[in-house]
Motif scaffolding. Structure first.
Motif: not given
Ligand code: B12
Length: 213
Positions: A158, A161-162, A165, A170-171, A188-190, A192, A194
């Protein structure tokens, strides 16, 4: 399939396990089926470790056996791959996240991506967030693949990913996660991310899906 192989690996009978894996490959068995048996065996080892029947030495030995079996399987996995070479399909930055040193699953994922035409930049294990950022800046991958087996790895994933970002990256990438058997939609949602992938075949499928024109 082979109850014998599951038994040999889960009971840490190294010679027998290697002999059975070799025999299965020679008989033309799909290496991915052999890997599934190994996964079953590793789950048994994990359960026995949790229940106090096995200790750290058994965990270490089972890891060594699996490493040796995956070396036996690699030529056959290569033969069954797309045959593309040289990273024609895209670039992947891969690593086991901070705090986690499990690398057998990650290595299989890296190998499978490689033989399927991806340029894989494997950062190793216990990879801090900053190292992922540096690699993404340098390699400019289409995909970042995070591996982790410990529950605590989810927090490292997590924060990786942060950190991506925050760095404005991230994008620029698609992020997939995998490793421990509890990884699923909720994790996966926790994180974030893909997508999550249950095994190396799924990692290759996702990578191809994300990079096809
Ligand atoms: C072998 C092993 C070890 C070995 C690892 C050797 C190595 N070089 O990797 C050693 C002995 C070092 C080890 C250490 C520890 N371990 Co350990 N270990 C295992 C064990 C038995 C097998 C893991 C494995 O390699 N499986 C084989 C792989 C090939 O199978 P697979 O998972 O199906 O592989 C696929 C997926 O993972 C996927 N995949 C992997 N990465 C990625 C990435 C992406 C992007 C995608 C899409 C897919 C993907 O693709 C792979 C190939 O198809 C598991 C039990 C289990 N059930 O998994 C415990 C387990 C993971 N370990 C555990 C623990 C507790 C530890 C220790 C803390 C023990 C201790 N007290 O020191 C330490 C942690 C050290 C650390 N900081 O990381 C726990 C974790 C519990 C938790 N929820 O946090 C487990 C679950 C055992 C248990 N049930 O208690 N361990």
């Amino acid at each position: 399939m082979s109850k014998d192989l599951v038994k040999a690996v889960s009971e840490i009978q190294e010679d027998e396990a290697l002999r059975l894996a070799q025999e299965a490959i020679e008989k033309g068995e799909d290496p991915l089926n052999i890997l599934k048996d190994c996964q079953k065996a590793m789950n048994i080892v994990g359960e026995r470790y949790e229940s106090g029947e096995y200790f750290l030495p058994e965990l270490i030995m089972s890891g060594e056996i699996l490493q040796e079996i995956s070396d036996i399987l690699k030529p056959a996995m290569q033969a069954g791959s797309s045959g593309e070479e040289g990273g024609q399909r895209g670039r992947v930055v891969l690593g086991t996240v901070r705090g986690d040193i499990h690398d057998i699953g990650k290595d299989i994922v890296g190998f499978m991506l490689d033989v399927n035409g991806f340029e894989v930049h494997d950062l190793g294990v216990d990879v801090p967030e900053e190292k992922f950022i540096e690699a993404v800046k340098e390699v400019k991958p289409q995909i970042v693949a995070l591996s982790g087996f410990l529950t605590l790895a989810y927090d490292s994933m997590k924060s990786t990913v942060e950190t991506l970002k925050k760095a404005g990256l991230r994008d620029e990438v698609k992020i997939m996660i995998g490793g421990g058997s509890q990884i699923g939609e909720r994790v996966k949602d926790y994180i974030a991310a893909d997508a999550y992938g249950i095994n190396a075949v799924e990692a290759v499928r996702l990578a191809k899906q994300w990079t096809h024109d």
